[in-house]
Design an enzyme around this catalytic site. Structure first.
Site, short mmCIF file in Angstrom:
data_model
loop_
_atom_site.label_atom_id
_atom_site.label_comp_id
_atom_site.label_asym_id
_atom_site.label_seq_id
_atom_site.Cartn_x
_atom_site.Cartn_y
_atom_site.Cartn_z
N ASP A 79 0.77 -1.28 0.13
CA ASP A 79 -0.07 0.05 0.22
C ASP A 79 0.65 1.16 -0.10
O ASP A 79 2.17 1.22 0.17
CB ASP A 79 -1.08 0.05 1.37
CG ASP A 79 -2.22 0.96 1.07
OD1 ASP A 79 -2.13 1.48 0.13
OD2 ASP A 79 -2.78 1.13 2.11
N LYS A 80 0.26 2.38 -0.20
CA LYS A 80 0.77 3.60 -0.29
C LYS A 80 0.08 4.70 0.46
O LYS A 80 -1.32 4.68 0.55
CB LYS A 80 1.06 4.14 -1.79
CG LYS A 80 1.33 5.63 -1.91
CD LYS A 80 0.13 6.41 -2.44
CE LYS A 80 0.46 7.79 -2.77
NZ LYS A 80 -0.83 8.54 -2.76
N HIS A 81 0.75 5.54 1.14
CA HIS A 81 -0.26 6.62 1.81
C HIS A 81 0.33 8.15 1.65
O HIS A 81 1.65 8.10 1.63
CB HIS A 81 0.03 6.41 3.36
CG HIS A 81 -0.80 7.54 4.25
ND1 HIS A 81 -2.05 7.51 4.35
CD2 HIS A 81 -0.37 8.56 4.75
CE1 HIS A 81 -2.58 8.70 5.01
NE2 HIS A 81 -1.42 9.29 5.07
N SER A 82 -0.28 9.11 1.27
CA SER A 82 0.15 10.23 1.01
C SER A 82 -0.25 11.36 2.21
O SER A 82 -1.32 10.95 2.80
CB SER A 82 -0.35 10.86 -0.19
OG SER A 82 -0.22 12.28 -0.32
N THR A 119 -9.00 10.95 -1.76
CA THR A 119 -9.12 9.88 -2.53
C THR A 119 -10.51 9.24 -2.86
O THR A 119 -11.12 9.11 -3.89
CB THR A 119 -8.13 8.77 -2.33
OG1 THR A 119 -6.81 9.24 -2.18
CG2 THR A 119 -8.15 7.65 -3.40
N ARG A 167 -8.55 15.41 19.28
CA ARG A 167 -7.34 16.16 18.90
C ARG A 167 -7.94 17.32 17.94
O ARG A 167 -7.32 18.68 18.24
CB ARG A 167 -6.14 15.43 18.16
CG ARG A 167 -5.56 14.40 18.95
CD ARG A 167 -4.90 13.42 17.83
NE ARG A 167 -3.89 14.05 16.91
CZ ARG A 167 -3.65 13.49 15.74
NH1 ARG A 167 -4.19 12.34 15.22
NH2 ARG A 167 -3.05 14.31 15.09
N SER A 182 -1.70 7.80 14.31
CA SER A 182 -2.96 7.95 13.76
C SER A 182 -2.82 7.30 12.05
O SER A 182 -3.67 6.49 11.93
CB SER A 182 -3.46 9.33 13.52
OG SER A 182 -4.63 9.37 12.88
N LYS A 186 -4.02 2.88 11.23
CA LYS A 186 -5.08 2.30 10.11
C LYS A 186 -4.46 1.31 9.11
O LYS A 186 -5.16 0.36 8.56
CB LYS A 186 -5.79 3.44 9.65
CG LYS A 186 -6.69 4.22 10.50
CD LYS A 186 -7.40 5.18 9.98
CE LYS A 186 -6.64 6.34 9.52
NZ LYS A 186 -6.26 7.37 10.70
N LYS A 187 -3.19 1.72 8.67
CA LYS A 187 -2.29 0.86 7.91
C LYS A 187 -2.21 -0.21 7.98
O LYS A 187 -2.35 -1.27 7.37
CB LYS A 187 -1.50 1.77 7.32
CG LYS A 187 -1.72 3.26 6.35
CD LYS A 187 -2.48 2.68 5.19
CE LYS A 187 -2.70 4.00 4.30
NZ LYS A 187 -3.44 3.40 3.11
#
Length: 434
Positions: A79-82, A119, A167, A182, A186-187
């Site tokens: 996977d990828k996260h930005s 997304t 927060r 955070s 989730k990832k």
């Protein structure tokens, strides 16, 4: 265990134990920890910080506060996260490209946040497509298409969902430790075997300076690897929109241009750069450059587009979307150009201001209950360093009403700076970490 004792540790600058953090995260999820205690905890972490071991423990505790997924695939689960930017629709191109290269991509994504697009909002611009699916549907799409882009269920990292809301109202969003926990909770709950992080820096990013971006990238990479997920990061430039459009349906159109081989540019370049890191780390390519080449070939020969079309159909979208995407995407009722007021080079672009202008058009949410208009935004946006003549379009506004278009025009003229000397354009990729 006692929430007050854990908060007292933080107040004294001491890290809570792994067991205490696990108890606190579960208390966030099941309600044993009150809002006041959650706020005090967040403020304590924000002011005092956590050591590396405690940051990893908090991340894992938040991951384990809900369901975690497991996979039985014949390829690596990646996977990828930005960290968020404007015109950043890499995920939509990268997920099917990775699938075409032999990976499986269970991408749990988010909606627009502040000035940055989401997304999920972009995917939902495709008629009929559902991003909210059951775990069984999620697994079916991943196994059959190789990728799925969905929203997190209420059972994924519920401690993070609760703490994030706290927060947001206690001015503790900027804590590096809490941001790290955070994102990664989730990832990691998705059962990944490899992750690449696209950490943005520049006017259109949350992190405006190189030092801030590097600190976040190092925190994320170090924590994820210690938590057992092989992870690298790419720090990429966000001083100009990545795609030539901002807005949900317009960015899908840009993605389809890349997937069908009609266009390329920075969107394709960064997709290949991030995919190359993932494929190399997962053993699907002999190195980062070879991995980037593999991503480029999967897009050029149509395999990535085929995977994307398969995913869209399985998630309720049109069966022939890839072949007829222009017919399916919604269009705004008002389209007008913003003319350059003088001759010159594009010397600066305030990405955050442009993103907020799209939100104002209705392309994002100002409050949680707002309904997003998928058709609005900006297209054909000039690039940083481009020379323009007086009267040449800086971009095209897509709006629902003339009044909204006029207001957006003023925002655009204020956000794009013209000068007489060509600027130094930063590289698309600043550095790789991990």
């Amino acid at each position: 265990m006692d929430a007050r004792a854990i908060i007292a540790h933080l107040r004294r600058g001491e890290d809570p134990s792994r067991e205490e953090l696990a108890w606190f995260a579960q208390g966030l999820a099941d309600g044993r920890v009150s809002d006041a205690q959650a706020g005090a905890f967040a403020m304590g972490v924000c002011l005092r910080g956590l050591g590396e071991e405690a940051r990893v423990a908090l991340t894992l505790a938040m991951r384990d506060s809900g369901d975690t997924m497991s996979w039985s695939c014949d390829g690596p689960v990646l996977d990828k996260h930005s960290t968020g930017g404007v015109g950043d629709c890499v995920s939509i191109v990268l997920a099917p490209a990775l699938a075409a290269c032999g990976a499986y991509v269970p991408m749990i994504s988010g909606r627009g946040l502040g000035h940055t697009g989401g997304t999920l909002d972009k995917m939902e611009a495709i008629p009929g497509l559902r991003t909210s699916v059951s775990e069984a549907e999620f697994k079916t799409v991943v196994h059959e298409a190789g990728c799925a882009i969905v929203s997190a269920s209420g059972e994924i990292a519920p401690a993070d969902k609760r703490l994030y809301a706290i927060r947001d109202v206690t001015a503790t969003v900027e804590s590096l430790d809490l941001i790290t926990a955070s994102i990664l909770s989730k990832k990691l709950a998705a059962g990944l075997e490899g992750l690449v992080l696209d950490v943005k820096v520049g006017t259109g990013a949350f992190m405006k300076s190189a030092d801030e971006a590097r600190a976040l990238a190092q925190s994320l990479v170090g924590t994820a690897n210690l938590a057992g997920c092989p992870t690298s990061a790419v720090i990429s430039d966000m001083n100009r929109p990545l795609a030539p459009s901002l807005g949900n349906a317009l960015e899908i159109a840009d993605c389809m241009g890349v997937l069908t081989g009609e266009t390329g540019g920075p969107l394709l370049d960064l997709t290949a750069a991030l995919g190359g890191v993932l494929l190399a780390n997962a053993g699907l390519a002999g190195g980062v450059d070879a991995g980037a080449d593999a991503i480029g070939k999967a897009i050029a020969d149509g395999r990535a587009a085929e995977r994307f079309g398969r995913m869209v159909a399985l998630m309720g979208g049109p069966v022939q979307f890839v072949e007829n995407w222009r017919r399916f995407l919604p269009e705004a009722t008002v389209i007008r150009e913003v003319a350059a007021p003088e001759i010159g080079f594009v010397t600066a672009m305030d990405g955050e201001a442009l993103g907020l202008a799209v939100v104002e058009l209705g392309g994002g949410r100002q409050v949680e209950s707002d309904v997003v208009d998928p058709s609005v935004g900006f297209s054909d946006v000039v690039t940083l360093g481009q020379k323009v003549v007086k009267g040449q379009p800086l971009l095209r506004i897509h709006a629902a009403r003339e009044e909204a278009a006029r207001k957006a025009e003023q925002a655009v003229l204020a956000a794009i700076t013209l000068g007489q000397e060509a600027p130094v354009v930063p590289p698309l990729v600043h550095e790789r970490i991990g």
